[in-house]
Design a protein around this motif. Structure first.
Motif, PDB file in Angstrom:
ATOM      1  N   THR A 150     -57.856 -29.084  14.261  1.00  0.00           N
ATOM      2  CA  THR A 150     -56.979 -28.375  15.201  1.00  0.00           C
ATOM      3  C   THR A 150     -55.532 -28.580  14.775  1.00  0.00           C
ATOM      4  OG1 THR A 150     -58.554 -28.725  17.003  1.00  0.00           O
ATOM      5  CG2 THR A 150     -56.292 -28.146  17.608  1.00  0.00           C
ATOM      6  N   LEU A 192     -57.743 -17.388   5.311  1.00  0.00           N
ATOM      7  CA  LEU A 192     -57.968 -17.599   6.738  1.00  0.00           C
ATOM      8  C   LEU A 192     -59.442 -17.612   7.117  1.00  0.00           C
ATOM      9  CD1 LEU A 192     -55.098 -15.290   8.053  1.00  0.00           C
ATOM     10  CD2 LEU A 192     -55.060 -17.765   7.768  1.00  0.00           C
ATOM     11  N   VAL A 195     -60.536 -20.308   9.506  1.00  0.00           N
ATOM     12  CA  VAL A 195     -59.997 -20.298  10.868  1.00  0.00           C
ATOM     13  C   VAL A 195     -61.043 -19.743  11.832  1.00  0.00           C
ATOM     14  CG1 VAL A 195     -58.194 -19.391  12.378  1.00  0.00           C
ATOM     15  CG2 VAL A 195     -57.635 -20.054  10.031  1.00  0.00           C
ATOM     16  N   ILE A 198     -57.540 -18.505  16.872  1.00  0.00           N
ATOM     17  CA  ILE A 198     -56.096 -18.681  17.049  1.00  0.00           C
ATOM     18  C   ILE A 198     -55.773 -18.286  18.484  1.00  0.00           C
ATOM     19  CG2 ILE A 198     -53.798 -18.207  16.132  1.00  0.00           C
ATOM     20  CD1 ILE A 198     -55.075 -16.821  13.776  1.00  0.00           C
ATOM     21  N   PHE A 208     -54.382 -23.390  16.193  1.00  0.00           N
ATOM     22  CA  PHE A 208     -55.426 -22.942  15.280  1.00  0.00           C
ATOM     23  C   PHE A 208     -56.610 -23.899  15.386  1.00  0.00           C
ATOM     24  CE2 PHE A 208     -51.499 -21.368  13.558  1.00  0.00           C
ATOM     25  CZ  PHE A 208     -51.797 -20.145  12.971  1.00  0.00           C
ATOM     26  N   THR A 209     -57.783 -23.349  15.519  1.00  0.00           N
ATOM     27  CA  THR A 209     -59.011 -24.135  15.465  1.00  0.00           C
ATOM     28  C   THR A 209     -59.740 -23.759  14.179  1.00  0.00           C
ATOM     29  OG1 THR A 209     -59.190 -24.125  17.870  1.00  0.00           O
ATOM     30  CG2 THR A 209     -61.150 -24.730  16.622  1.00  0.00           C
ATOM     31  N   LEU A 210     -59.988 -24.747  13.323  1.00  0.00           N
ATOM     32  CA  LEU A 210     -60.621 -24.500  12.029  1.00  0.00           C
ATOM     33  C   LEU A 210     -62.117 -24.812  12.089  1.00  0.00           C
ATOM     34  CD1 LEU A 210     -57.939 -26.100   9.663  1.00  0.00           C
ATOM     35  CD2 LEU A 210     -57.931 -23.847  10.751  1.00  0.00           C
ATOM     36  N   PHE A 217     -53.664 -27.434   5.561  1.00  0.00           N
ATOM     37  CA  PHE A 217     -53.510 -26.167   6.272  1.00  0.00           C
ATOM     38  C   PHE A 217     -52.052 -25.712   6.422  1.00  0.00           C
ATOM     39  CE2 PHE A 217     -53.447 -23.499  10.146  1.00  0.00           C
ATOM     40  CZ  PHE A 217     -54.265 -22.471   9.689  1.00  0.00           C
TER      41      PHE A 217
END
Length: 568
Positions: A150, A192, A195, A198, A208-210, A217
């Motif tokens: 995050t 992206l 990701v 968002i 952003f949550t990955l 990042f």
């Protein structure tokens, strides 16, 4: 003194006349440890450093301090170049440009669009500095949590678009979503892919949550495609040309020029220094060199290495050379015969005399590469072995292993790919012939090379400015589904390692994964990485700047924002 006054009229400024009186006085008692000439010289320098006097008036001050006219003039130029000054108009000659150019950030294939529309017109959330470190740009700060899965980016207060609208988290979300999704044509789509989501957390914070952790990042957020645009009807409004950058777009002629004027409301205090800037597309190398020599432009990217010595003798010109992450490549389409055979690819790697190309084409302004795109200065860089030198016997061995006694292939080149590409191809044709390989060099048109040749012809010349991290470089140029995977190479193990290495928090394990990936590109990859090239440009001495960033050409694409006119 009489001759001097004939050439340099007496100063009329009251301020300068007062300064002259001050300089010609005796040295104050409390400055007894400093000689009188040192004191006067220091005072004169401080005045020009503060931008308070013209070149002519400084000559008067220098004479009063005991300098000759020539010495005073030299001192003025040196001091003025060290201190940023506001005002002026610079013309910058770019090595690229095509009639298909657009302000759409989904593209930006070369230095013309990248420098004019990303580095000058717009901002990303972050930027890379001259030391190669990531820094906040349109974001004020960023921090991670949950094992770097995050990331929260807080926007700068008071930052506005060119139309006066305040930049909000919603603008950031729509700008980045423009590059995501199955229908996007953006070259940044692969960046992206990790990701998962968002969202705006209030007007000033973007979260952003990955899919998995990624300590690098923030570097990705500095990519020149990922500029922030105003949201309009829930979508990113790229077509208006409204951005947040140091300059506003005044006129754009694709393939010809882009003219921009200073943004008076730029969020970076004191920047830019220039009032106006024009980027001029000059794809022909000889024409580019001539434009600088005649004063048609103040700067050119990618100077001609063959005539660099002659250019250095011009007292009005300065050469700027930076060792960065750039590299020149010859991508083979690994999905198309005969390049779909890894033994054919390996035969070609052994059929090239890279050192000869470095010596004869790049004249020492490059170093031999080894089919690995990760520059030595980048963290986790590893030199895979063996070194692919010119070896006809090994080339013939792999050709025979591929079931061939000889091979004939086309190599499409133009100096639009990189200066010297055509000559390098000629050398490759000669050495390959000794290996039973007939390389037919196809000289392509300079204009629209990136639209008509790159990613379309089976074997061609290309260049990369490089990226600041191994993950970034691999993700954009070698990941299976990247739209800029120029060799169309799809190695399942490589792509598995790419995802794992990105999320690995153990540095030793991560280093091992990146080492294995570099070995895979060396052994199996479809891109011949010829050399790591220096960025060599040339400029009029009337332009000045600080330390030049190595991450991309043209001072990290930010030259318009960072440079200034030094002398009047």
């Amino acid at each position: 003194m009489e001759k001097f006054e004939e050439r340099w009229p007496k100063p009329t400024s009251r301020f300068v006349r007062r300064c002259l009186k001050k300089i010609t006085r005796r040295t104050p008692q409390w400055e007894s440890q400093m000689s009188e000439s040192e004191y006067k010289l220091g005072l004169a320098q401080s005045l020009v450093g503060g931008g308070k006097v013209s070149r002519r008036d400084f000559i008067h001050l220098g004479i009063a301090a005991g300098l000759t006219v020539a010495a005073a003039d030299t001192l003025f130029v040196a001091r003025a170049r060290a201190e940023p000054m506001h005002g002026g108009f610079a013309k910058l000659g770019m090595a690229h440009g095509a009639t298909t150019d657009s302000i759409d950030p989904a593209g930006y294939p070369d230095t013309f669009t990248q420098t004019a529309f990303s580095g000058s017109l717009a901002n990303s959330l972050t930027e890379v500095d001259a030391k190669g470190n990531v820094q906040p740009d349109l974001a004020e700060s960023f921090e991670s949590s949950d094992g770097a899965k995050t990331w929260a980016f807080k926007l700068r207060k008071g930052a506005t678009f060119h139309n006066g609208k305040t930049v909000t988290a919603d603008d950031v979300v729509t700008s980045l979503q423009y590059h995501m999704g199955k229908d996007t044509k953006s070259a940044a789509k692969s960046l992206l892919e990790s990701v998962a989501g968002i969202k705006a957390d209030g007007p000033e914070t973007v979260v952003f949550t990955l899919k998995s952790g990624n300590a690098d990042f923030p570097y990705i957020m500095s990519d020149y495609h990922l500029v922030i645009m105003p949201a309009k009807d829930g979508k990113a409004d790229w077509a208006s040309g409204v951005r947040t950058g140091a300059f506003l777009l005044e006129n754009f002629q694709p393939g010809v020029s882009a003219k921009l004027k200073r943004n008076p409301n730029y969020f970076k205090n004191g920047k830019p220094y220039l009032d106006e800037v024009e980027f001029i597309a000059i794809t022909d190398l000889a024409a580019r060199m001539a434009a600088l020599s005649t004063g048609e432009v103040d700067y050119i990217g990618r100077a001609d290495l063959k005539t660099l010595g002659m250019l250095k003798r011009n007292p009005k010109v300065e050469i700027v050379e930076v060792t960065g992450y750039g590299h020149y490549t010859l991508p083979m389409n690994a999905a198309m015969a005969p390049f779909d055979n890894p033994d054919v690819r390996m035969a070609l790697k052994w059929a090239i005399n890279r050192q000869e190309i470095v010596d004869k084409i790049f004249l020492g302004h490059a170093t031999v590469a080894n089919d690995n795109p990760i520059a030595p200065a980048i963290k986790f860089a590893k030199d895979p072995q063996p070194q692919h030198n010119f070896d006809p016997e090994k080339a013939k061995h792999y050709l025979k292993k591929a079931g061939m006694e000889n091979l004939k292939v086309d190599l499409s080149v133009a100096d639009a790919a990189f200066a010297g590409a055509v000559d390098a191809a000629s050398l490759i044709r000669e050495t390959a012939a000794q290996c039973g390989i007939d390389v037919n060099v196809v000289r392509e048109a300079e204009d629209a090379y990136w639209d008509n040749i790159w990613l379309k012809k089976p074997w061609c010349a290309s260049y990369w400015s490089g990226r600041a991290t191994a993950d970034w470089m691999f993700t954009q140029a070698f990941a299976a589904d990247s739209s800029w995977n120029e060799s169309f190479w799809k190695n399942p193990h490589f792509n598995e390692l790419l995802v794992k290495a990105r999320a690995e928090t153990d540095e030793a394990k991560r280093a091992g994964m990146y080492a294995e990936m570099q070995q895979l590109t060396h052994d199996d990859g479809g891109s011949i990485v010829l050399v790591f090239n220096n960025f060599v440009s040339a400029q009029s001495k009337k332009l000045a700047h600080g330390e030049v960033a190595p991450n991309w050409e043209n001072d990290g694409l930010k030259m318009a924002e960072r440079w200034w006119i030094a002398t009047a």
